[in-house]
Design a protein around this motif. Structure first.
Motif, PDB file in Angstrom:
ATOM      1  N   GLU A 155      -7.454   0.184   0.360  1.00 42.48           N
ATOM      2  CA  GLU A 155      -6.666   1.196   1.064  1.00 42.48           C
ATOM      3  C   GLU A 155      -6.329   2.381   0.160  1.00 42.48           C
ATOM      4  O   GLU A 155      -6.366   3.534   0.593  1.00 42.48           O
ATOM      5  CB  GLU A 155      -5.384   0.563   1.613  1.00 42.48           C
ATOM      6  CG  GLU A 155      -5.612  -0.468   2.704  1.00 42.48           C
ATOM      7  CD  GLU A 155      -6.361   0.119   3.882  1.00 42.48           C
ATOM      8  OE1 GLU A 155      -5.999   1.229   4.344  1.00 42.48           O
ATOM      9  OE2 GLU A 155      -7.334  -0.522   4.353  1.00 42.48           O
ATOM     10  N   ILE A 156      -6.033   2.096  -1.081  1.00 42.95           N
ATOM     11  CA  ILE A 156      -5.651   3.161  -2.015  1.00 42.95           C
ATOM     12  C   ILE A 156      -6.819   4.103  -2.277  1.00 42.95           C
ATOM     13  O   ILE A 156      -6.648   5.319  -2.430  1.00 42.95           O
ATOM     14  CB  ILE A 156      -5.167   2.531  -3.345  1.00 42.95           C
ATOM     15  CG1 ILE A 156      -3.858   1.791  -3.128  1.00 42.95           C
ATOM     16  CG2 ILE A 156      -4.998   3.592  -4.429  1.00 42.95           C
ATOM     17  CD1 ILE A 156      -2.742   2.637  -2.567  1.00 42.95           C
ATOM     18  N   ARG A 167      -8.082   6.300  -8.899  1.00 44.04           N
ATOM     19  CA  ARG A 167      -7.008   5.469  -9.442  1.00 44.04           C
ATOM     20  C   ARG A 167      -7.393   3.992  -9.380  1.00 44.04           C
ATOM     21  O   ARG A 167      -8.278   3.596  -8.615  1.00 44.04           O
ATOM     22  CB  ARG A 167      -5.711   5.695  -8.663  1.00 44.04           C
ATOM     23  CG  ARG A 167      -5.296   7.143  -8.544  1.00 44.04           C
ATOM     24  CD  ARG A 167      -4.971   7.801  -9.870  1.00 44.04           C
ATOM     25  NE  ARG A 167      -4.675   9.212  -9.678  1.00 44.04           N
ATOM     26  CZ  ARG A 167      -3.483   9.696  -9.366  1.00 44.04           C
ATOM     27  NH1 ARG A 167      -2.460   8.881  -9.184  1.00 44.04           N
ATOM     28  NH2 ARG A 167      -3.312  10.998  -9.223  1.00 44.04           N
ATOM     29  N   PHE A 183       2.010   6.674  -7.011  1.00 41.61           N
ATOM     30  CA  PHE A 183       1.024   7.628  -7.526  1.00 41.61           C
ATOM     31  C   PHE A 183       1.442   9.063  -7.233  1.00 41.61           C
ATOM     32  O   PHE A 183       1.211   9.966  -8.046  1.00 41.61           O
ATOM     33  CB  PHE A 183      -0.357   7.338  -6.942  1.00 41.61           C
ATOM     34  CG  PHE A 183      -1.085   6.201  -7.604  1.00 41.61           C
ATOM     35  CD1 PHE A 183      -1.036   6.029  -8.973  1.00 41.61           C
ATOM     36  CD2 PHE A 183      -1.841   5.309  -6.849  1.00 41.61           C
ATOM     37  CE1 PHE A 183      -1.720   4.986  -9.591  1.00 41.61           C
ATOM     38  CE2 PHE A 183      -2.522   4.265  -7.452  1.00 41.61           C
ATOM     39  CZ  PHE A 183      -2.461   4.104  -8.834  1.00 41.61           C
ATOM     40  N   ARG A 184       2.042   9.287  -6.074  1.00 40.50           N
ATOM     41  CA  ARG A 184       2.504  10.643  -5.775  1.00 40.50           C
ATOM     42  C   ARG A 184       3.643  11.056  -6.712  1.00 40.50           C
ATOM     43  O   ARG A 184       3.727  12.210  -7.123  1.00 40.50           O
ATOM     44  CB  ARG A 184       2.963  10.718  -4.318  1.00 40.50           C
ATOM     45  CG  ARG A 184       1.837  10.546  -3.304  1.00 40.50           C
ATOM     46  CD  ARG A 184       2.368  10.535  -1.874  1.00 40.50           C
ATOM     47  NE  ARG A 184       1.330  10.096  -0.934  1.00 40.50           N
ATOM     48  CZ  ARG A 184       1.511   9.170   0.005  1.00 40.50           C
ATOM     49  NH1 ARG A 184       2.703   8.589   0.136  1.00 40.50           N
ATOM     50  NH2 ARG A 184       0.525   8.830   0.816  1.00 40.50           N
ATOM     51  N   VAL A 205       0.835  -1.201   0.000  1.00 40.07           N
ATOM     52  CA  VAL A 205       0.000   0.000   0.000  1.00 40.07           C
ATOM     53  C   VAL A 205       0.874   1.256   0.000  1.00 40.07           C
ATOM     54  O   VAL A 205       0.644   2.195  -0.771  1.00 40.07           O
ATOM     55  CB  VAL A 205      -0.960  -0.014   1.197  1.00 40.07           C
ATOM     56  CG1 VAL A 205      -1.645   1.345   1.358  1.00 40.07           C
ATOM     57  CG2 VAL A 205      -1.996  -1.124   1.042  1.00 40.07           C
ATOM     58  N   GLU A 206       1.890   1.265   0.847  1.00 42.30           N
ATOM     59  CA  GLU A 206       2.790   2.419   0.892  1.00 42.30           C
ATOM     60  C   GLU A 206       3.500   2.615  -0.443  1.00 42.30           C
ATOM     61  O   GLU A 206       3.662   3.746  -0.925  1.00 42.30           O
ATOM     62  CB  GLU A 206       3.820   2.235   2.007  1.00 42.30           C
ATOM     63  CG  GLU A 206       3.227   2.313   3.415  1.00 42.30           C
ATOM     64  CD  GLU A 206       4.250   1.947   4.486  1.00 42.30           C
ATOM     65  OE1 GLU A 206       5.393   1.577   4.124  1.00 42.30           O
ATOM     66  OE2 GLU A 206       3.896   2.030   5.689  1.00 42.30           O
ATOM     67  N   CYS A 255      -1.807   1.393 -11.102  1.00 43.17           N
ATOM     68  CA  CYS A 255      -0.587   0.783 -10.589  1.00 43.17           C
ATOM     69  C   CYS A 255      -0.805  -0.728 -10.548  1.00 43.17           C
ATOM     70  O   CYS A 255      -1.850  -1.196 -10.088  1.00 43.17           O
ATOM     71  CB  CYS A 255      -0.251   1.296  -9.189  1.00 43.17           C
ATOM     72  SG  CYS A 255       1.287   0.612  -8.522  1.00 43.17           S
ATOM     73  N   LYS A 278      -8.920   5.385  -0.448  1.00 37.86           N
ATOM     74  CA  LYS A 278      -9.115   6.437   0.547  1.00 37.86           C
ATOM     75  C   LYS A 278      -8.386   7.719   0.159  1.00 37.86           C
ATOM     76  O   LYS A 278      -8.870   8.820   0.422  1.00 37.86           O
ATOM     77  CB  LYS A 278      -8.641   5.951   1.912  1.00 37.86           C
ATOM     78  CG  LYS A 278      -9.408   4.739   2.431  1.00 37.86           C
ATOM     79  CD  LYS A 278      -8.762   4.153   3.684  1.00 37.86           C
ATOM     80  CE  LYS A 278      -9.478   2.890   4.132  1.00 37.86           C
ATOM     81  NZ  LYS A 278      -8.815   2.244   5.300  1.00 37.86           N
ATOM     82  N   GLU A 279      -7.215   7.597  -0.440  1.00 33.46           N
ATOM     83  CA  GLU A 279      -6.430   8.766  -0.852  1.00 33.46           C
ATOM     84  C   GLU A 279      -6.544   9.042  -2.342  1.00 33.46           C
ATOM     85  O   GLU A 279      -6.474  10.196  -2.782  1.00 33.46           O
ATOM     86  CB  GLU A 279      -4.957   8.570  -0.486  1.00 33.46           C
ATOM     87  CG  GLU A 279      -4.083   9.773  -0.813  1.00 33.46           C
ATOM     88  CD  GLU A 279      -2.646   9.594  -0.355  1.00 33.46           C
ATOM     89  OE1 GLU A 279      -1.785  10.386  -0.804  1.00 33.46           O
ATOM     90  OE2 GLU A 279      -2.375   8.671   0.450  1.00 33.46           O
ATOM     91  N   PHE A 280      -6.737   7.998  -3.133  1.00 32.83           N
ATOM     92  CA  PHE A 280      -6.774   8.129  -4.592  1.00 32.83           C
ATOM     93  C   PHE A 280      -8.056   7.480  -5.126  1.00 32.83           C
ATOM     94  O   PHE A 280      -8.022   6.388  -5.711  1.00 32.83           O
ATOM     95  CB  PHE A 280      -5.546   7.462  -5.215  1.00 32.83           C
ATOM     96  CG  PHE A 280      -4.231   8.046  -4.771  1.00 32.83           C
ATOM     97  CD1 PHE A 280      -3.751   9.213  -5.355  1.00 32.83           C
ATOM     98  CD2 PHE A 280      -3.482   7.433  -3.777  1.00 32.83           C
ATOM     99  CE1 PHE A 280      -2.532   9.747  -4.956  1.00 32.83           C
ATOM    100  CE2 PHE A 280      -2.268   7.959  -3.368  1.00 32.83           C
ATOM    101  CZ  PHE A 280      -1.796   9.129  -3.949  1.00 32.83           C
ATOM    102  N   LYS A 315       1.005   4.020  -3.074  1.00 29.60           N
ATOM    103  CA  LYS A 315       0.752   5.440  -2.806  1.00 29.60           C
ATOM    104  C   LYS A 315       1.941   6.298  -3.230  1.00 29.60           C
ATOM    105  O   LYS A 315       1.772   7.354  -3.857  1.00 29.60           O
ATOM    106  CB  LYS A 315       0.441   5.648  -1.325  1.00 29.60           C
ATOM    107  CG  LYS A 315      -0.923   5.144  -0.884  1.00 29.60           C
ATOM    108  CD  LYS A 315      -1.159   5.440   0.599  1.00 29.60           C
ATOM    109  CE  LYS A 315      -2.543   5.011   1.037  1.00 29.60           C
ATOM    110  NZ  LYS A 315      -2.786   5.288   2.487  1.00 29.60           N
TER     111      LYS A 315
END
Length: 582
Positions: free
Chosen positions: A309-310, A317, A260-261, A253-254, A269, A312-314, A257
């Protein structure tokens, strides 16, 4: 209102071109002059500006007339090509993003004007290419463009809505990576050299076989538990990972992320197995595999967890995972999340026959897998193989197969296709430019007349030498027609596949084509194509030392760097010498 011309200051056009009534076609240039303009939105997005420039340049090349590019005028000119989206479009030009998506467009003639518009980042640009194709333009390869020359240009009456059959379209051949060629032929894949000026692409932040990048091998020293338990030992090196270990999930997950950043342009991904077997046999991984009835169940479960998990922020994606080799058989009791794509990879099938109806065991198994994955997800991607990876330069008789398989994939609800060919620097794989052209058209519309496309390509590339070159192409493709003529992606160019009488006929056809060629481009194209036949002579031990030396000189002259996947020309030459010229 701002007006732009390429390469010159603005000059008023003195003569008007007669524009026909709706339904009759529109004459936008008459006898080399025009009062038609190209209207674009204020501060037009880069792909729309590109489309306007493409039309302007093409009309100039065709007829000598220069159409001004006008930015969002207060009043719409009576004779115009309107590139949307914009307030100047007629009320009938409804751009439904839900229907047209990123790449769809409308193309119509209406009230003395041409309307070209799509709501997505690439739609209008693709519509501009379709418009120019309606006038006879063709982009057959990065080296060959067909531009009809005519002092008067009449646009046929049109009312078209075009939506691509596949959301993701990628012929992965070196010859297909050129940005201009790819954009004009409506390719949007990850490896094409596309950028913001073309509306971007379906970009990956990490592309397949990603476990080493997400959970690096160096971690084994301190955390062997991240790695697969095989025969009672936590193995290191190029292996899979222990996917039920919660820290492996955290690291993945890290890593996603972070990717993507680092790549904000990326849409997907890949969270997918390494290119090997060597999976984890620990009790938890085995239990998960047994729960879902296949190895793919564990890998899909893991991709789903990462996707959850992804999101939540993206939230926009996607996560991509493979159904490949030991994960090709589908699971039961689990489906991909809405942001997870499964890429099915039929690496073991016979590539000379369409998969549907073929009696080759791996092809029959693949048909079962395709149907079963289709019941699990309506967002399936395909990785299709289109070269001999041990013999890049070998003639490859798979056209009937990949054409039929593309139509099968579309009928099966597949959303995207990656055609893998010779992607090495310099390319040079069998019929790579022709394949890329036909594939591009199929990926947009699987119902296209592919035989007509092939004829069109041969006429455009080879000119007066088209007939013997087409005959050679047909000779090669006919080798795949017998039901027993199975071919896989590492098979050699054996005498059974390419018998002596066929090679002799090929030499005669190439001699005739070389004599008929009228331009340097045609002669160059014929010489590149003939490398395939010369390679077979060499591989079958029928070439002299002088012929080998000449072949290698031409391979290097054309910039070809690999004879097989991962094997340089130099390495191939050294290996051949070490085997006594075999």
């Amino acid at each position: 209102m701002r007006t732009f011309l390429f390469g010159t200051a603005f000059v008023a056009v003195l003569a008007c071109s007669s524009m026909g009534a709706p339904g009759e076609g529109l004459t936008i240039v008459r006898d080399g002059v025009s009062d038609c303009v190209i209207v674009v939105p204020r501060n037009a997005p880069a792909p729309v500006a590109r489309g306007a420039s493409e039309i302007q340049h093409a009309i100039k090349d065709m007829s000598g007339a220069t159409l001004a590019i006008v930015e969002e005028p207060a009043a719409v000119p009576p004779h115009a090509i309107l590139l949307g989206p914009g307030p100047f479009l007629p009320p009938s030009a409804v751009l439904d993003r839900a229907k047209l998506g990123d790449d769809g467009f409308i193309l119509r003639t209406e009230d003395g004007r041409v309307v070209i518009a799509g709501p997505g980042p690439r739609g209008t640009m693709y519509g501009c290419s379709a418009f120019l194709e309606s006038l006879g333009m063709r982009w057959l390869s990065p080296r060959v463009t067909i531009t009809p020359h005519q002092a008067t240009i009449t646009v046929p009456a049109m009312d078209r809505t075009e939506i691509p059959a596949f959301e993701y379209r990628e012929p992965y051949f070196t010859e297909a990576l050129d940005a201009d060629w790819a954009a004009r032929n409506r390719i949007n894949g990850n490896f094409e050299h596309l950028d913001a000026s073309t509306g971007g692409r379906i970009a990956y932040s990490i592309f397949v076989h990603s476990m080493d990048e997400l959970v690096p091998q160096a971690l084994h020293k301190d955390h062997p538990e991240y790695f697969p338990l095989i025969n009672g030992k936590r193995e290191s090196g190029y292996v899979q990972r222990c996917l039920t270990n919660p820290d492996v999930l955290r690291l993945a997950v890290e890593g996603v992320k972070a990717s993507f950043r680092a790549h904000p342009e990326a849409r997907i991904c890949s969270v997918s197995q390494n290119d090997c077997a060597r999976w984890c046999e620990c009790p938890r991984c085995r239990a998960m595999t047994e729960k879902y009835g296949a190895h793919s169940g564990l890998y899909l479960w893991f991709a789903n967890r990462v996707g959850e998990e992804i999101e939540k922020e993206f939230p926009d994606r996607l996560i991509d995972t493979l159904a490949y080799q030991f994960t090709e058989p589908p699971p039961t009791g689990i489906t991909p999340r809405r942001n997870v794509r499964v890429r099915l990879c039929p690496i073991d099938i016979c590539v000379s026959h369409p998969a549907a109806g073929d009696d080759f065991p791996a092809s029959r198994a693949f048909m079962d897998h395709l149907a079963a994955w289709g019941r699990i997800t309506d967002k399936l991607y395909i990785w299709h193989y289109n070269t001999d990876f041990a013999h890049y330069l070998m003639p490859f008789p798979d056209f009937a197969a990949f054409i039929a398989d593309t139509r099968l994939y579309h009928a099966s609800g597949v959303r995207g296709i990656f055609f893998e060919g010779d992607y090495a620097p310099g390319g040079g794989g069998s019929d790579a430019e022709l394949r890329s052209y036909v594939m591009a058209k199929l990926l947009w519309n699987p119902d296209v007349d592919t035989d007509a496309l092939i004829d069109e390509w041969f006429r455009g590339v080879y000119g007066p030498a088209a007939a013997p070159m087409r005959e050679w192409f047909d000779l090669v493709q006919d080798r795949a027609r017998p039901a027993e003529a199975h071919l896989r992606i590492y098979d050699p160019p054996s005498p059974k596949l390419f018998p002596a009488e066929m090679l002799a006929r090929g030499d005669a056809l190439f001699d005739r084509a070389e004599a008929l060629a009228a331009t340097d481009v045609q002669r160059d194209s014929i010489a590149r194509a003939r490398l395939a036949l010369r390679y077979v002579h060499i591989a079958q031990g029928q070439a002299s030392d002088a012929a080998l030396k000449s072949f290698l000189a031409d391979v290097r002259r054309f910039g070809i760097t690999q004879i097989s996947e991962g094997q340089s020309v130099e390495a191939w030459e050294q290996r051949r010498a070490a085997r006594g010229g075999k």
